[in-house]
Design an enzyme around this catalytic site. Sequence first.
Site, PDB file in Angstrom:
ATOM      1  N   ASP A  84       0.860  -1.174   0.000  1.00 26.03           N
ATOM      2  CA  ASP A  84       0.000   0.000   0.000  1.00 26.03           C
ATOM      3  C   ASP A  84       0.910   1.242   0.000  1.00 26.03           C
ATOM      4  OD1 ASP A  84      -2.169   1.664  -0.042  1.00 26.03           O
ATOM      5  OD2 ASP A  84      -3.230   0.705   1.592  1.00 26.03           O
TER       6      ASP A  84
HETATM    7  C1  BGC Z   1      -5.089   3.199   0.047  1.00 23.35           C
HETATM    8  C2  BGC Z   1      -5.290   2.131  -0.991  1.00 23.35           C
HETATM    9  C3  BGC Z   1      -5.172   2.725  -2.368  1.00 23.35           C
HETATM   10  C4  BGC Z   1      -3.846   3.424  -2.508  1.00 23.35           C
HETATM   11  C5  BGC Z   1      -3.616   4.027  -3.876  1.00 23.35           C
HETATM   12  C6  BGC Z   1      -3.841   4.023  -0.208  1.00 23.35           C
HETATM   13  O1  BGC Z   1      -3.758   5.125   0.632  1.00 23.35           O
HETATM   14  O2  BGC Z   1      -5.022   2.594   1.325  1.00 23.35           O
HETATM   15  O3  BGC Z   1      -6.534   1.522  -0.811  1.00 23.35           O
HETATM   16  O4  BGC Z   1      -5.324   1.716  -3.331  1.00 23.35           O
HETATM   17  O5  BGC Z   1      -3.773   4.452  -1.547  1.00 23.35           O
HETATM   18  O6  BGC Z   1      -4.428   5.099  -4.111  1.00 23.35           O
END
Ligand code: BGC
Length: 713
Positions: free
Chosen positions: A257
């Site tokens: 993530d």
């Molecule tokens: C979130 C994810 C997301 C990623 C990309 C993160 O902050 O937890 O769910 O896919 O950002 O945008």
Amino acid sequence: MIDSLIQVMTIDEKVGQLVLYTPRGHDSLSGPALSPEQEQLIRQGGVGGIFNLWGAHATRAAQKIAVEQSRLKIPLLFGLDVIHGYRTIFPIPLAEAGSWDTALVERDARVAAAEAAASGVNWTFAPMVDIARDPRWGRIAEGSGEDPLLGSLMAAARVRGFQGEDPARETSIAACAKHFAAYGGAEGGRDYNTVDMSERTLREVYLPPYRAAVDAGALTVMSSFNEIGGVPSTGNHALLTGILRNEWGFRGFVVSDWTAVTEMIAHGVAGDTAEAAALAFNAGTDQDMESGAYRFFLSRLVREGKVSAARLDEGVRRILRVKYALGLFDDPCRHISGDRERSTLLSPDHIAGARDAGRKSIVLLKNGRGVLPLSKNLRSIAVIGPLADDRTDPLGPWDGLGRPEDVVTLVEGIRSALPPSTRILYAKGCALDDADRSGIAPALEAAKSADAVVLAVGESREMSGEAASRSTLDLPGIQNSLVEAVAGAGKPVVLVLMNGRPLSIAWAEAHIPAILETWFLGVQTGNAVADVLFGDYNPSGKLPVTLPRTVGQVPYYYNHKNTGRPPVDTTKYTSRYIDLPSSPLFPFGFGLSYTTFEYGDMTVSPGAIDSAGTVTVGIRVKNTGARTGEEVVQLYVRQDAGSVTRPVRELKGFLRVTLAPGESRRVEFSLPGRDLTIYDAAMRRVVEPGTFTVYIGTNSRDVTEGRFSVKKR
Ligand code: BGC
């Protein structure tokens, strides 16, 4: 082919594949754009994928840099959070889970994929399959609720929808099951918080939807921000390699993530960025989203022997395999099409699908005095509330390229459902979240002068999604005062809830005759709600989560344990709160219809099986009302006694029946012995002999029960 490519790659080119960045530049016309430094990095083979870049023009240009100007011409992945639609925004995932309709969910994911693909996005960070038992957690909106079976079926449906029959099709995109694992188990429902749970709960409740996504062929998985029992997921070898690879046979790649790799320093398991990179990569996190840890340290770690060359190659191989599966080596721009982008985004078919999904996601919570459906012959109707004419919040969190101007508001939907002669009195009443009471009196006036009132209250979309945990489930601001005032107008009032999480609406439940839970329904909100309000669609949605009475009951989920002292509200030394009833406000699986269904006698046969056998559980369901309606008939099981305690009820299946007035049908479930598999006291997967109670019902509370037993084999 992939192996021969890996053989000619330098270490830096290999590391490049493991790196994912969001654009650093901006184009005043098209939005996010690559910075000159990023373009140069792509030329050098230093980037495996870009996310948050979209549009046929921008993605094609970036792809061309990769495949025409870099030494090895390896195509890029283009990722984006396509969570519930790309441009045509569908109901939020929690809402769609309430349709209990996997075909519908698959269809909407297909549409989202087709739109995104045309715009050059070949990879979505979805489905989000985290089980959520705590509605304070804002991200409950992005998932399918509290149940592992429903969650698993929805997870698989979304993967099938995004990836289609073949991910290499021009209308398919790669799916990413996230956030692995147990991100929804955050203590106190506070986002990013610690998760600490038994291996049993992890495996029985939280892991099944990820497993279902992997089994459905999800090409990628995202590691979660949280730790579990002291080990952050992004550096968790037992999870990312032991369970995901070795047990489940996952062959795609794991992306971290956002900056989760370097966040392991704050977690306190890595002293510096290099250590974080080694920990994450060796554990099984193949690609680094945004943190830069791999870009700046992985080559050195390989040279120092802290990361093996074989592991490096394996990470690269996994990523190249996904690019290969997407057909990018055949034609790196195969998905991208300006023509398709123009014809497909927000096409009439897609909009019709969003309306259909919207009305099927709505849950009728209450319909006292038969207030609903409203007549279309009303002379006047008051449409009141901060969400009544709002065209931003119904898009919900993570709305892709959704635009407010695409949204049909509730007022607009009601307007187009009614003859021009009906007077519509709109009054905002109050804002979503401030203390200004000046709008309440005019709203009350509007209510008093109308034949019926539709009152739309709830949350703003920023109140759910990421980093949006709330410490209360109450209606924000002074909305409760508005509800109380309007209820006093003496008119039939329909409460329309728009929200990203279960809200505690005990006062409204006691005083307002009719209540619709609509969550956030996307671009067709107004039309979908109007379809239900005026009976053009007979609601059939069922809650995918328990609605607690107050936040103090949280976590409250239907498949809880019995304890040694199950709650009896009148008995002191039982497991309960002394200041409120033990039941929820609305149980999991709950949802009414404009017709009524009667459940007949249940049959269970045979009365005894061995673990290889199958029990058939049947019941007659009759439509006893005056309208055709759809019912989601639910099957639950409880193991009466085993080597470990079991939930009081576990969903094991559901079937949808459509019945005309007076019609009845026998609904039959096959329950194979293997569906009774549990982890025993020694964590072995077994079906234990003994008796089982089986329940069929219209929700997890109102059920008919029977019994069977499992004999030793
Ligand atoms: C979130 C994810 C997301 C990623 C990309 C993160 O902050 O937890 O769910 O896919 O950002 O945008």
